[in-house]
Design a protein around this motif. Sequence first.
Motif, PDB file in Angstrom:
ATOM      1  N   ALA A  79       0.822  -1.089   0.029  1.00 53.16           N
ATOM      2  CA  ALA A  79      -0.034  -0.017   0.019  1.00 53.16           C
ATOM      3  C   ALA A  79       0.928   1.351   0.122  1.00 53.16           C
ATOM      4  O   ALA A  79       0.143   2.390  -0.400  1.00 53.16           O
ATOM      5  N   TYR A  96      -8.882   2.975  -5.283  1.00 49.60           N
ATOM      6  CA  TYR A  96      -8.234   1.998  -4.775  1.00 49.60           C
ATOM      7  C   TYR A  96      -9.367   0.895  -3.670  1.00 49.60           C
ATOM      8  O   TYR A  96      -9.206  -0.387  -4.103  1.00 49.60           O
ATOM      9  N   THR A 127      -3.343  -2.765  -7.661  1.00 48.94           N
ATOM     10  CA  THR A 127      -4.035  -3.501  -6.300  1.00 48.94           C
ATOM     11  C   THR A 127      -3.957  -5.176  -6.336  1.00 48.94           C
ATOM     12  O   THR A 127      -3.769  -5.388  -5.312  1.00 48.94           O
ATOM     13  N   THR A 130      -0.756  -5.379  -4.452  1.00 49.83           N
ATOM     14  CA  THR A 130      -0.689  -4.725  -3.293  1.00 49.83           C
ATOM     15  C   THR A 130      -1.440  -5.858  -2.139  1.00 49.83           C
ATOM     16  O   THR A 130      -1.245  -5.890  -1.043  1.00 49.83           O
ATOM     17  N   THR A 131      -2.385  -6.330  -2.771  1.00 44.34           N
ATOM     18  CA  THR A 131      -3.342  -7.086  -1.810  1.00 44.34           C
ATOM     19  C   THR A 131      -2.701  -8.598  -1.611  1.00 44.34           C
ATOM     20  O   THR A 131      -3.105  -9.337  -0.586  1.00 44.34           O
TER      21      THR A 131
END
Length: 211
Positions: A79, A96, A127, A130-131
């Motif tokens: 993030a 986001y 995204t 990042t997840t």
Amino acid sequence: MDLLERLVTLFAENGYASVFIALILCGAGIPLPEDVTLVAGGVIAGLGYANVHVMFAVSMVGVLLGDAGMFLLGHHYGARILQWRLVARLLTPARYAKVQEKFERYGNRLMFFARFLPGMRTAVYITAGTTHRVTFMRFFLLDGFAALISVPFWVYLGYFGADNHEWLVMWIRRGQSSLWVLGGILLLTVLVLWWRHRRRVAAGHAPSTEA
């Protein structure tokens, strides 16, 4: 189609490398339409400045590297990448959160469908990284399968329409909906083949009724 004409001129003067770099930049989220860039690459092949099959290969590599770069940046920085000035302009906190919500709803399928959603690709790929909900290999396979539908479509469209501007403009405008139809047909074909394979496997493991 002024953008298309400018890209055709640029690519004709600088060859494959310019197409490759432009597609990397498309993956990074700059406001340059990937579909028009691919069509321009096909057009210069149709005009004799490049080989269309080599152009397709170069375009595939450029598209996949651009996408993979965004995924890996998101995966590495998490993030924190949202604090980067360039990323913050593309992926606001509200956007986001919206993309994360779509991941909750559609799962990994979103990475496949993102290729057919102009303006959403880079946000989805960052995204996804990042997840940490998906491995790089799964991301690459889903993105690669989608690219195998969209990239040849646009490149060969430009190639066959290089000498017919009106026809080319018409199909560029129709292109996104045509891609959805093509993607749906291919996805349905894959599902039918998978279902038939499962049936054959199940039949092969069924217990014999012979005495």
